[in-house]
Design an enzyme around this catalytic site. Structure first.
Site, PDB file in Angstrom:
ATOM      1  N   SER A  41       0.816  -1.219   0.000  1.00 13.73           N
ATOM      2  CA  SER A  41       0.000   0.000   0.000  1.00 13.73           C
ATOM      3  C   SER A  41       0.850   1.269   0.000  1.00 13.73           C
ATOM      4  CB  SER A  41      -0.893   0.057   1.232  1.00 13.73           C
ATOM      5  OG  SER A  41      -1.641  -1.110   1.349  1.00 13.73           O
ATOM      6  N   GLN A  42       0.207   2.345  -0.427  1.00 11.86           N
ATOM      7  CA  GLN A  42       0.801   3.689  -0.380  1.00 11.86           C
ATOM      8  C   GLN A  42       1.139   4.016   1.097  1.00 11.86           C
ATOM      9  OE1 GLN A  42      -2.189   6.436  -1.491  1.00 11.86           O
ATOM     10  NE2 GLN A  42      -0.915   8.252  -1.191  1.00 11.86           N
TER      11      GLN A  42
END
Ligand code: SAH
Length: 243
Positions: A92-93
């Protein structure tokens, strides 16, 4: 003697290279933490005016994201965006990792479950905040690689298990917090069951391959929960073992 000298020299060279990489990534990592801190404003409604806690930012600032991804480049690893980790999955970011970690409200004596180990990065962050982290991954190659990375980096309070996290991991619980990093269509009942009263389940909820609601479920008594959607996110779907 000559062979020994060559061996020592090559070991020094490898160590220097690793140190140089770490030193270089140090500034990239610090910049990433600043980006996360600055973006707290976009989530003021969720985080409050104080933004991210110093504890969560410190854990993120100490976690070597570049050692959890196949391409170990500093500039790629610390950009504020999701990255492929192979086998169709993504890490994920960083901003979303920070948001989910903050929402999980992890305290030093907590036992935490993560569903969707992926690269092991989120587990490493949780490991610095909790007493014990149990993490489940359904893809064997990812579970193996993450367990290896976590072991090499001495995250000794993390256990990685291969399996379907939809069913949770009851022998490891009950849990003070559960973080799910793949999206189910509905909150999995087993996860709510394995949550302690007062515990929090943080996960994306919604259909596959579109946006989902980042959701916080709080268990307020043995048979009562509250649920709130806090942001729109995009995660890979939570797959089931029979798929
Ligand atoms: N938290 C990870 C990113 C996870 S991406 C990190 O920090 O890198 C989502 C992961 O969930 C993928 O690795 C995917 O294989 C895994 N996954 C999907 N369905 C699952 C399930 N039912 N049980 C466990 N893991 C699952």
């Amino acid at each position: 003697m000559k062979t020994l000298l060559l061996l020592v020299l090559s070991m020094v060279a490898v160590t220097c290279e690793a140190n140089a990489q770490d030193a270089q990534c140090f500034s990239e990592r610090a910049a990433m933490v600043e980006t996360i801190r600055a973006h707290a404003r976009s989530y003021a409604g969720v985080l409050g005016p104080q933004g991210f806690s110093a504890r969560v930012l410190q854990a993120i600032g100490q976690t070597k994201r570049h050692l959890f991804i196949p391409e170990r480049s500093c500039s790629i690893a610390y950009a504020d965006r999701p990255l492929p980790i192979g086998l169709g999955q993504t890490i994920s970011q960083p901003l979303i990792v920070a948001l989910m970690t903050e929402l999980a409200a992890v305290a030093p004596d907590h036992v935490v479950l993560e569903v969707g180990t992926g690269s092991g990065y989120q587990a490493a962050i949780l490991a610095q905040l909790a007493r014990k982290v149990c993490t489940i991954e359904i893809v064997p190659q990812l579970a193996e690689a993450a367990a290896k990375a976590l072991r090499e980096l001495a995250y000794d309070n993390v256990s990685v298990r291969l399996g379907d996290g939809y069913e949770g991991w009851s022998e490891c619980g009950p849990f003070d917090a559960i973080v799910v990093t793949a999206a189910p269509e509905q909150p999995p009942p087993a996860l709510i069951e394995q949550l302690k009263v007062g515990g929090r389940l943080v996960m994306p909820v919604g259909p596959a391959y579109t946006t989902q609601h980042l959701t916080v479920v709080e268990k307020i008594s043995l048979d009562k929960t509250t649920t709130r959607g806090v942001a729109l996110v995009r995660f890979v779907p939570l797959t089931r073992s029979r798929n």
